[in-house]
Design a protein around this motif. Structure first.
Motif, short mmCIF file in Angstrom:
data_model
loop_
_atom_site.label_atom_id
_atom_site.label_comp_id
_atom_site.label_asym_id
_atom_site.label_seq_id
_atom_site.Cartn_x
_atom_site.Cartn_y
_atom_site.Cartn_z
N UNK A 270 0.83 -1.21 0.00
CA UNK A 270 0.00 0.00 0.00
C UNK A 270 0.86 1.26 0.00
N UNK A 271 1.91 1.26 0.79
CA UNK A 271 2.83 2.40 0.82
C UNK A 271 3.52 2.58 -0.54
N UNK A 272 3.96 1.48 -1.13
CA UNK A 272 4.63 1.52 -2.43
C UNK A 272 3.68 2.03 -3.51
N UNK A 273 2.44 1.59 -3.47
CA UNK A 273 1.44 2.03 -4.45
C UNK A 273 1.23 3.54 -4.36
N UNK A 274 1.11 4.05 -3.15
CA UNK A 274 0.94 5.49 -2.96
C UNK A 274 2.19 6.25 -3.39
#
Length: 139
Positions: A82-86
């Motif tokens: 999720x952090x990488x996607x953002x």
């Protein structure tokens, strides 16, 4: 000398991280190149890598393949996903670069964060026993 380096957990993490990152990046890039959405490419890279990465990170880096660590490992991967996607979204909007290049730029910082999460959350309280049952003096 190489043997002594391999006794250092951070060095093992770096070696395994290169292999795991390349694997995940190839899956991500392939899905993106074939026209998949960013979230799908990132999800594909993560899902394809979870079992392989658990075996390499757990077995080689932390020398602990306890099944009880798998749920924490998956939770850590979900958070990192999720952090990488953002981060990909922010970077591609902020400096207007291709998502594959954005992921390439984010690989190193995400690897550092991954190591911290794996060592402090997933494998915290590691009992120092290797896969072979011998004590790990460099825990």
């Amino acid at each position: 000398m190489l043997r002594r380096l391999f006794d250092v957990r951070v060095f093992r993490f770096l070696l395994v991280g290169v292999l795991n990152s390349l694997f995940g990046f190839v899956v991500f890039s392939t899905i993106a190149y074939l026209g998949g959405h960013t979230w799908l490419a990132l999800l594909g890279g993560n899902v394809a890598g979870i079992v392989f990465n658990f075996l390499t990170i757990g077995g080689i880096v932390f020398r602990d393949l306890s099944a009880r660590r798998l749920l924490r490992f998956i939770a850590a991967y979900l958070g990192l996903f999720l952090l990488n996607l953002e981060a990909i979204s922010s970077v591609t909007r902020g400096i207007e670069i291709d998502r594959i290049l954005a992921q390439a730029l984010l690989t190193a910082p995400m690897a550092v964060l991954s190591y911290l999460i794996m060592s402090k959350f997933v494998f915290a309280g590691h009992n120092g026993v290797t896969v072979g049952g011998e004590p790990d003096p460099h825990r």
